[in-house]
Design a protein around this motif. Structure first.
Motif, short mmCIF file in Angstrom:
data_model
loop_
_atom_site.label_atom_id
_atom_site.label_comp_id
_atom_site.label_asym_id
_atom_site.label_seq_id
_atom_site.Cartn_x
_atom_site.Cartn_y
_atom_site.Cartn_z
N VAL A 14 4.37 2.16 -5.12
CA VAL A 14 3.78 2.57 -6.40
C VAL A 14 2.35 2.06 -6.50
CG1 VAL A 14 3.94 2.26 -8.92
CG2 VAL A 14 6.00 2.80 -7.60
N GLY A 15 2.13 0.80 -6.13
CA GLY A 15 0.78 0.23 -6.18
C GLY A 15 -0.19 0.94 -5.26
N ALA A 16 0.25 1.23 -4.04
CA ALA A 16 -0.62 1.92 -3.08
C ALA A 16 -0.99 3.31 -3.58
CB ALA A 16 0.06 2.00 -1.72
N ASN A 17 -0.03 4.00 -4.16
CA ASN A 17 -0.31 5.34 -4.68
C ASN A 17 -1.21 5.30 -5.91
OD1 ASN A 17 0.94 7.18 -2.85
ND2 ASN A 17 2.93 6.52 -3.61
N MET A 18 -1.04 4.27 -6.74
CA MET A 18 -1.92 4.14 -7.89
C MET A 18 -3.36 3.91 -7.41
SD MET A 18 -1.71 1.74 -11.30
CE MET A 18 -2.23 0.24 -10.51
N ARG A 19 -3.51 3.07 -6.40
CA ARG A 19 -4.85 2.82 -5.85
C ARG A 19 -5.45 4.10 -5.28
NH1 ARG A 19 -8.26 1.65 -1.85
NH2 ARG A 19 -9.56 -0.19 -2.04
N LYS A 20 -4.65 4.85 -4.52
CA LYS A 20 -5.12 6.09 -3.92
C LYS A 20 -5.61 7.06 -5.02
CE LYS A 20 -2.49 7.54 -0.61
NZ LYS A 20 -1.42 8.19 0.18
N GLN A 21 -4.87 7.17 -6.10
CA GLN A 21 -5.25 8.06 -7.20
C GLN A 21 -6.50 7.54 -7.92
OE1 GLN A 21 -3.87 11.09 -8.10
NE2 GLN A 21 -2.76 10.83 -6.18
N ARG A 22 -6.57 6.22 -8.10
CA ARG A 22 -7.72 5.62 -8.79
C ARG A 22 -9.00 5.84 -7.99
NH1 ARG A 22 -10.53 1.42 -7.95
NH2 ARG A 22 -9.06 0.42 -6.53
N VAL A 23 -8.92 5.61 -6.68
CA VAL A 23 -10.09 5.80 -5.82
C VAL A 23 -10.52 7.27 -5.81
CG1 VAL A 23 -10.90 5.69 -3.42
CG2 VAL A 23 -9.67 3.75 -4.42
N ALA A 24 -9.54 8.17 -5.73
CA ALA A 24 -9.85 9.61 -5.73
C ALA A 24 -10.53 10.03 -7.04
CB ALA A 24 -8.58 10.43 -5.52
N LYS A 26 -12.50 8.14 -8.62
CA LYS A 26 -13.74 7.35 -8.70
C LYS A 26 -13.75 6.42 -9.91
CE LYS A 26 -16.70 10.56 -6.21
NZ LYS A 26 -16.05 11.47 -5.52
N MET A 27 -12.60 5.79 -10.13
CA MET A 27 -12.44 4.87 -11.25
C MET A 27 -12.36 3.44 -10.70
SD MET A 27 -9.36 4.74 -14.07
CE MET A 27 -9.71 6.39 -14.62
N SER A 28 -12.97 2.51 -11.41
CA SER A 28 -12.94 1.12 -10.97
C SER A 28 -11.64 0.44 -11.42
CB SER A 28 -14.13 0.36 -11.55
OG SER A 28 -13.98 0.22 -12.95
N ALA A 61 -1.55 5.08 -16.61
CA ALA A 61 -2.23 5.41 -15.35
C ALA A 61 -2.13 6.90 -15.06
CB ALA A 61 -1.62 4.61 -14.20
N SER A 62 -0.96 7.50 -15.28
CA SER A 62 -0.82 8.93 -15.00
C SER A 62 -1.71 9.76 -15.90
CB SER A 62 0.64 9.38 -15.10
OG SER A 62 1.09 9.37 -16.43
N GLU A 63 -1.87 9.34 -17.14
CA GLU A 63 -2.75 10.06 -18.07
C GLU A 63 -4.21 9.91 -17.66
OE1 GLU A 63 -1.60 8.39 -21.84
OE2 GLU A 63 0.23 9.58 -21.92
N MET A 64 -4.60 8.68 -17.34
CA MET A 64 -6.00 8.43 -16.99
C MET A 64 -6.38 9.06 -15.65
SD MET A 64 -6.82 4.58 -18.24
CE MET A 64 -8.55 4.81 -17.87
N LEU A 65 -5.42 9.09 -14.72
CA LEU A 65 -5.70 9.59 -13.37
C LEU A 65 -5.30 11.06 -13.20
CD1 LEU A 65 -4.53 6.37 -11.47
CD2 LEU A 65 -6.88 7.05 -12.01
N HIS A 66 -4.86 11.66 -14.28
CA HIS A 66 -4.51 13.09 -14.30
C HIS A 66 -3.50 13.46 -13.21
CE1 HIS A 66 -7.72 13.44 -17.21
NE2 HIS A 66 -8.53 12.85 -16.34
N CYS A 67 -2.39 12.72 -13.18
CA CYS A 67 -1.32 13.01 -12.24
C CYS A 67 0.02 12.75 -12.93
CB CYS A 67 -1.46 12.15 -10.98
SG CYS A 67 -1.30 10.38 -11.26
N ILE A 69 3.84 10.95 -13.08
CA ILE A 69 4.39 9.65 -12.69
C ILE A 69 5.04 9.75 -11.32
CG2 ILE A 69 6.15 7.92 -13.27
CD1 ILE A 69 5.37 8.32 -16.21
N ASP A 70 5.64 10.89 -11.00
CA ASP A 70 6.25 11.09 -9.68
C ASP A 70 5.26 10.83 -8.55
OD1 ASP A 70 8.51 11.83 -11.01
OD2 ASP A 70 8.57 13.88 -10.25
N THR A 71 3.99 11.10 -8.80
CA THR A 71 2.95 10.90 -7.79
C THR A 71 2.97 9.47 -7.26
OG1 THR A 71 1.58 12.54 -8.89
CG2 THR A 71 0.45 11.05 -7.37
N PHE A 72 3.25 8.51 -8.12
CA PHE A 72 3.23 7.11 -7.72
C PHE A 72 4.40 6.74 -6.81
CE2 PHE A 72 1.10 7.00 -12.01
CZ PHE A 72 -0.18 6.88 -11.49
#
Length: 126
Positions: A14-24, A26-28, A61-67, A69-72
């Motif tokens: 879940v953490g790795a996928n959240m990071r991947k979405q955050r980086v994509a 371009k969010m700090s 996170a899903s709202e902010m990263l536009h994905c 929850i399953d994505t994580f």
């Protein structure tokens, strides 16, 4: 794999996928941390799977990263041990911690429901 090892692997996935979405996006880590009301260091720990991410924060996170929850919960092939988890569906997690403490009849009914739902096919798959 015991349940504690499984939980740790899920936290890492879940953490790795959240990071991947955050980086994509371009969010700090700081921006995401402000939304979670935590420091960027806490976000860093969540992304490494050291701190568990609660359902409320996953929703934010899903709202902010536009994905979704399953994505994580998607597999992360670069993550050592991740292949042992296989596919995880959100419905699998609903009863994960509850099944061990349920009354036997309720547990059987719940398991039957999960089995039936997992056999359903999306209209696009028929």
């Amino acid at each position: 794999m015991n349940s504690r090892q499984r939980e740790k692997l899920i936290d890492r996935r879940v953490g790795a996928n959240m990071r991947k979405q955050r980086v994509a996006a371009k969010m700090s880590q700081e921006t995401l941390g402000k939304a979670f009301d935590v420091t960027f260091q806490q976000v860093k720990k969540m992304e490494k799977g050291l701190n568990r991410i609660g359902s409320g924060r996953l929703t934010i996170a899903s709202e902010m990263l536009h994905c979704t929850i399953d994505t994580f919960y998607a597999p992360v092939h670069e993550l050592p041990g991740d292949e042992a988890l296989g596919e995880i569906q959100v419905i699998d997690l609903v009863g994960l911690s509850k099944l061990e403490t349920m009354d036997a009849d309720i547990k059987a009914s719940f398991q039957s429901l999960i089995d039936k739902v997992s056999q359903l096919r999306h209209p696009d798959e028929q």
